[in-house]
Design an enzyme around this catalytic site. Sequence first.
Site, PDB file in Angstrom:
ATOM      1  N   CYS A 149       0.835  -1.206   0.000  1.00 34.10           N
ATOM      2  CA  CYS A 149       0.000   0.000   0.000  1.00 34.10           C
ATOM      3  C   CYS A 149       0.870   1.257   0.000  1.00 34.10           C
ATOM      4  CB  CYS A 149      -0.930   0.000   1.215  1.00 34.10           C
ATOM      5  SG  CYS A 149      -1.991   1.466   1.226  1.00 34.10           S
ATOM      6  N   LYS A 175       1.933  -9.696  -0.236  1.00 36.66           N
ATOM      7  CA  LYS A 175       1.714  -8.946  -1.483  1.00 36.66           C
ATOM      8  C   LYS A 175       2.594  -7.706  -1.424  1.00 36.66           C
ATOM      9  CE  LYS A 175      -1.882  -6.973  -4.431  1.00 36.66           C
ATOM     10  NZ  LYS A 175      -1.909  -5.540  -4.157  1.00 36.66           N
ATOM     11  N   GLY A 225      -0.854  -6.511 -11.898  1.00 34.33           N
ATOM     12  CA  GLY A 225      -0.650  -5.173 -12.441  1.00 34.33           C
ATOM     13  C   GLY A 225      -1.038  -5.097 -13.891  1.00 34.33           C
ATOM     14  N   ARG A 250      -8.080  -3.814 -10.823  1.00 30.74           N
ATOM     15  CA  ARG A 250      -9.080  -2.858 -11.309  1.00 30.74           C
ATOM     16  C   ARG A 250      -9.860  -3.349 -12.517  1.00 30.74           C
ATOM     17  NH1 ARG A 250      -4.669   1.694 -11.704  1.00 30.74           N
ATOM     18  NH2 ARG A 250      -3.557  -0.225 -12.202  1.00 30.74           N
TER      19      ARG A 250
HETATM   20  C1  LIG Z   1      -9.089   1.327  -5.171  1.00 29.56           C
HETATM   21  C2  LIG Z   1      -7.924   0.386  -4.905  1.00 29.56           C
HETATM   22  C3  LIG Z   1      -7.833  -0.227  -3.678  1.00 29.56           C
HETATM   23  C4  LIG Z   1      -6.768  -1.097  -3.419  1.00 29.56           C
HETATM   24  N1  LIG Z   1      -6.698  -1.724  -2.192  1.00 29.56           N
HETATM   25  C5  LIG Z   1      -5.699  -2.616  -1.949  1.00 29.56           C
HETATM   26  C6  LIG Z   1      -5.649  -3.325  -0.716  1.00 29.56           C
HETATM   27  O1  LIG Z   1      -6.495  -3.181   0.174  1.00 29.56           O
HETATM   28  N2  LIG Z   1      -4.611  -4.201  -0.541  1.00 29.56           N
HETATM   29  C7  LIG Z   1      -3.657  -4.387  -1.498  1.00 29.56           C
HETATM   30  O2  LIG Z   1      -2.738  -5.188  -1.298  1.00 29.56           O
HETATM   31  N3  LIG Z   1      -3.707  -3.745  -2.676  1.00 29.56           N
HETATM   32  C8  LIG Z   1      -4.705  -2.875  -2.916  1.00 29.56           C
HETATM   33  N4  LIG Z   1      -4.760  -2.256  -4.130  1.00 29.56           N
HETATM   34  C9  LIG Z   1      -3.815  -2.641  -5.193  1.00 29.56           C
HETATM   35  C10 LIG Z   1      -4.383  -3.759  -6.061  1.00 29.56           C
HETATM   36  O3  LIG Z   1      -4.596  -4.932  -5.317  1.00 29.56           O
HETATM   37  C11 LIG Z   1      -3.456  -4.075  -7.240  1.00 29.56           C
HETATM   38  O4  LIG Z   1      -2.208  -4.474  -6.734  1.00 29.56           O
HETATM   39  C12 LIG Z   1      -3.239  -2.886  -8.153  1.00 29.56           C
HETATM   40  O5  LIG Z   1      -4.458  -2.204  -8.411  1.00 29.56           O
HETATM   41  C13 LIG Z   1      -2.613  -3.321  -9.478  1.00 29.56           C
HETATM   42  O6  LIG Z   1      -3.417  -4.264 -10.146  1.00 29.56           O
HETATM   43  P1  LIG Z   1      -4.423  -3.843 -11.338  1.00 29.56           P
HETATM   44  O7  LIG Z   1      -3.614  -3.043 -12.334  1.00 29.56           O
HETATM   45  O8  LIG Z   1      -4.931  -5.129 -11.870  1.00 29.56           O
HETATM   46  O9  LIG Z   1      -5.477  -2.980 -10.705  1.00 29.56           O
HETATM   47  C14 LIG Z   1      -5.786  -1.346  -4.398  1.00 29.56           C
HETATM   48  C15 LIG Z   1      -5.894  -0.710  -5.634  1.00 29.56           C
HETATM   49  C16 LIG Z   1      -6.934   0.139  -5.899  1.00 29.56           C
HETATM   50  C17 LIG Z   1      -7.027   0.799  -7.251  1.00 29.56           C
END
Ligand SMILES: Cc1cc2nc3c(=O)[nH]c(=O)nc-3n(C[C@H](O)[C@H](O)[C@H](O)COP(=O)(O)O)c2cc1C
Length: 327
Positions: A104, A144, A206, A230
């Site tokens: 985070c 993670k 990602g 997302r």
């Molecule tokens: C709105 C939002 C909330 C997220 N909350 C968390 C979370 O609680 N824990 C975490 O490890 N990653 C969190 N992430 C990161 C996602 O799990 C992920 O690693 C990141 O969005 C990249 O993947 P993507 O491109 O498929 O979205 C969050 C991302 C977004 C956009």
Amino acid sequence: MSATLKIGPVTMAAPLVMAPLAGYTDRVFRLLAREAGAALTCTEMISAQGLIYNNKNTLALLDLEGEPGPVAVQLFGREPEVMARATEMAVAAGAAIIDLNMGCPTPKIVKNGEGSALMRDLPLAAAIVAAMVRAAGPVPVTVKMRLGWDEVSINVVDATRVVVDAGAAAVAIHGRTRSQFYSGRADWSYFPRVKEAVPVPVIGNGDVRSAADAVTLLEQAGCDGVMVGRGAIGNPWLLTAIRAVMEGRPEPPPVDIKTRLSMACRHLNLLVQYKGEVAAVKEMRKHLAYYLRGLRGAARLRQEINTLTTAAAVTATLEDFQRNYPE
Ligand SMILES: Cc1cc2nc3c(=O)[nH]c(=O)nc-3n(C[C@H](O)[C@H](O)[C@H](O)COP(=O)(O)O)c2cc1C
């Protein structure tokens, strides 16, 4: 392509994981993601401190009662003892896997030395993982993380080794640094090196936006699993497409507006059951922005829906929109 994903003693039916997303991946989202094809879902990040102080809102995030699994509970924190006690609570709540948040990027979290700040303090990260592993008993602990703090301090390979030596049973890597937050393109080029460095499953994350992306992660980036974030908000069909391709079936065609809007209505109804109408109608607004993405007239429709206060009115408005949609 690997057919299953095994994390410690837990075997997932496919190497497809729904990412933790704060404010999104509640019980309803997890249910829909699982139905769509995710073989493992996660809670959003939960404060270990909040859990051990019995904070009501924090405890609510740990409600897995009756939920078909497997569900991973993700914890954030920085004190090994607190993380251990929170781990015990998560295990008691029915978590199949306990995940440590080392990714985070939010200033509020990082300032406390939590989330991605742990990428800069690997001895502490190791102590946390070791404490969680002791507390979790037979339940596997995973981590993670990101590529590193910033582009000049990329340490994902080291960090992975450290947490695996401390007992982590798998790692999920988001291919960005902390300083990138969520912008720029995720870089998957480090994943093969991470994979080579440790004997446990490596899950790539990602910018997975298509079934082809998932195949690339598994076949070229050397990952054992794919984590979708997302891309699945308001679009559980991304998970369905990935799952199909993972199982050697043809990729299903894109869904039509009727299917999209009826899923949105179902999402809303489940939220009403789970959280009550007031909270559900309010929370559904952010999900709807994604369900409606790309539709003609979506901006106006969203404006209208944002003024509505009952689930029946939202449903009627969506149905009306769909009936009049020029396809
Ligand atoms: C709105 C939002 C909330 C997220 N909350 C968390 C979370 O609680 N824990 C975490 O490890 N990653 C969190 N992430 C990161 C996602 O799990 C992920 O690693 C990141 O969005 C990249 O993947 P993507 O491109 O498929 O979205 C969050 C991302 C977004 C956009």
